[in-house]
Design a protein around this motif. Structure first.
Motif, short mmCIF file in Angstrom:
data_model
loop_
_atom_site.label_atom_id
_atom_site.label_comp_id
_atom_site.label_asym_id
_atom_site.label_seq_id
_atom_site.Cartn_x
_atom_site.Cartn_y
_atom_site.Cartn_z
N ASP A 231 -83.21 -24.36 20.95
CA ASP A 231 -83.09 -22.96 20.84
C ASP A 231 -84.32 -22.12 20.73
O ASP A 231 -84.87 -22.00 19.68
CB ASP A 231 -82.06 -22.68 19.85
CG ASP A 231 -81.56 -21.19 19.80
OD1 ASP A 231 -81.78 -20.42 20.51
OD2 ASP A 231 -80.39 -21.03 19.03
N HIS B 84 -71.93 -23.70 25.94
CA HIS B 84 -72.79 -22.82 25.30
C HIS B 84 -72.08 -22.67 23.94
O HIS B 84 -73.00 -22.43 22.97
CB HIS B 84 -73.38 -21.46 26.16
CG HIS B 84 -74.53 -21.74 26.92
ND1 HIS B 84 -75.71 -20.65 26.62
CD2 HIS B 84 -74.74 -22.62 27.80
CE1 HIS B 84 -76.65 -21.40 27.20
NE2 HIS B 84 -76.23 -22.17 28.13
N LYS B 85 -71.01 -22.15 23.87
CA LYS B 85 -70.26 -21.61 22.59
C LYS B 85 -70.55 -22.86 21.75
O LYS B 85 -70.57 -22.52 20.39
CB LYS B 85 -68.86 -21.43 22.79
CG LYS B 85 -67.99 -22.25 23.31
CD LYS B 85 -66.77 -21.87 23.39
CE LYS B 85 -65.55 -23.18 23.84
NZ LYS B 85 -64.31 -22.66 24.01
N ASP C 18 -73.92 -22.90 20.66
CA ASP C 18 -74.52 -21.60 19.81
C ASP C 18 -73.99 -22.01 18.21
O ASP C 18 -74.78 -21.49 17.25
CB ASP C 18 -73.72 -20.56 20.03
CG ASP C 18 -74.10 -20.01 21.68
OD1 ASP C 18 -75.29 -20.61 21.88
OD2 ASP C 18 -73.28 -19.15 22.20
N ARG D 177 -80.61 -19.05 26.29
CA ARG D 177 -81.49 -19.12 25.20
C ARG D 177 -82.22 -20.68 24.86
O ARG D 177 -82.97 -20.90 24.04
CB ARG D 177 -80.81 -18.95 24.03
CG ARG D 177 -79.59 -19.74 23.78
CD ARG D 177 -78.59 -19.07 22.68
NE ARG D 177 -79.09 -19.25 21.39
CZ ARG D 177 -78.35 -18.78 20.34
NH1 ARG D 177 -77.10 -18.35 20.36
NH2 ARG D 177 -78.88 -18.64 19.14
N TYR D 178 -81.72 -21.52 25.54
CA TYR D 178 -81.87 -23.07 25.44
C TYR D 178 -83.08 -23.47 26.47
O TYR D 178 -82.91 -23.33 27.84
CB TYR D 178 -80.46 -24.00 25.68
CG TYR D 178 -79.65 -23.37 24.53
CD1 TYR D 178 -79.98 -23.57 23.13
CD2 TYR D 178 -78.51 -22.78 24.93
CE1 TYR D 178 -78.98 -23.28 22.07
CE2 TYR D 178 -77.65 -22.36 23.79
CZ TYR D 178 -78.01 -22.47 22.36
OH TYR D 178 -76.95 -22.33 21.75
#
Length: 401
Positions: A101, A156-157, A160, A87-88
């Protein structure tokens, strides 16, 4: 009373016993739905789009390929490179790396996929000196510092959740290098003492311990993740890193001896999830790599190729020539099966080199000189399905994949 009558009389009591739980037996909370992502909407189809950037000003636009709606996504200032990981979008400027994002992504579970969307936003800035290679696998993101000789790794978490906190570092030495996340580990280039050029790679764990010893790979120029494993474009061969049950292995894929002297591939482009790669081969044409078969094939082209990508269906490699013609090559025979004059001939004075992005049904060809992006149906002789006029098309990513 006959037995059937006794059963009927007891039935209300049994039904009451199966009713809603009493205060002494509270109900259990509903299970988290499969594929749930906090703050995101799940959709029935990929939420694909185009992110286009003006490299001089950093002005960026996000275009939905489903609705045609555009929105501002910048500015970022002068932009040197644009990288994508899920997504990035990672926007490299002379000073740092901006994390944007795109608000659309796909999670592939092998036998099925989930498609998500959220509001696009700028997450923040990664401060790494002299950022060079950036690589990610949708879980970990590694930004390599050429002068620092290390990769800063971000989860990533954490991204996010809107946090840009460095999780740990994979350290090597100062050189033009890369670190590629793969299966919870990291493929790290290494250089001889005092050398500015990598001579091999190792596989490290998240404690920076080596789990696969050094493998020869001179000056790796690019990497690509396939379903078979990660391929590195070394100066003298391809190097395939694979993993099975926690054990990593390496296999060299040499270029054909019959094509000695042909420049090696310095880029490896493909449709995400496929096992075929392609990259320009200097003036000779295009290199096609079948990762499953471990074979390179040189595909000659009528004009020098400036951008190429493999569709991944064993039948199509797309190649853009300096003559502005996009061609479809059959990797099995080398034949040109379709061609379309789409751009003006390239002279080398253009603001940027055109980019070619391929998904499961379309290809997207940027035209920096014309400030547009062409959507092409590669299954229909490169038919131009749509043309998107944009403020600038110096750098282009397809989002939502």
């Amino acid at each position: 009373m006959p037995k059937p009558a006794l059963l009927l009389a007891a039935l209300p009591l049994l039904l009451a016993a199966c009713a809603a739980p009493t205060a002494a037996e509270p109900s259990q909370p509903a299970a988290t739905p499969h594929g749930y992502v906090a703050g995101a909407q799940e959709n029935p189809e990929p939420q694909t789009g185009l992110l286009t950037v003006d490299s001089a000003t950093g002005e960026a636009r996000l275009l939905s390929l489903l609705t045609g709606v555009t929105s501002d996504a910048g500015p970022f200032g002068k932009v040197d490179a644009l990288h994508q990981d899920g997504r990035y979008a990672l926007v490299t400027t002379p000073e740092h790396v901006e994390v944007f994002d795109t608000g659309a992504w796909t999670v592939d579970h092998g036998d099925h996929a989930h498609y998500y969307s959220s509001e696009p936003r700028t997450v923040g800035t990664i401060e790494v000196p002299d950022p060079g290679s950036i690589a990610g696998d949708g879980k970990d993101l590694a930004v390599f510092s050429d002068t620092g000789g290390y990769a800063a790794v971000f989860r990533h978490k954490d991204l996010d959740a809107g946090s840009i906190d460095e999780a740990f570092r994979i350290t090597t030495s100062a050189h033009r290098g890369m670190v590629v996340p793969y299966e919870g580990h990291f493929i790290a280039s290494v250089a001889a003492e005092g050398s500015a050029v990598a001579s091999g790679v190792e596989v490290r764990d998240d404690a920076n311990a080596t789990v696969l010893a050094r493998q020869d790979c001179q000056d790796p120029a690019a990497s690509a993740t396939t379903r078979v494993g990660v391929v590195l474009a070394c100066a003298d061969a391809g190097l395939l890193i694979t993993e099975e049950d926690g054990t990593f292995a390496a296999e060299r894929i040499p270029y054909p001896a019959a094509n000695a002297g042909v420049p090696e591939a310095t880029s490896l482009e493909h449709r995400a999830g496929s096992n075929e790669l392609a990259g320009p081969a200097g003036d000779a044409g295009v290199w096609h790599l079948d990762v499953s078969a471990r074979t390179w094939t040189l595909l000659p082209t009528p004009a020098r190729t400036v951008a190429a990508s493999a569709v991944g269906d064993t039948r199509r490699v797309l190649a853009l020539g300096v003559d502005g013609v996009l061609r479809t090559l059959d990797p099995r025979t080398g034949a040109v099966t379709a061609e379309a004059p789409l751009l003006a001939p390239l002279t080398g004075s253009e603001p940027a080199v055109p980019a070619l992005r391929v998904d499961a049904s379309r290809a997207y060809l940027s035209d920096p000189a014309g400030s547009r992006v062409l959507e092409l149906d590669y299954a229909d002789e490169l038919r131009a399905a749509r043309t998107f006029d944009v403020p600038a098309a110096d750098l282009v990513l397809e989002t939502g994949l």
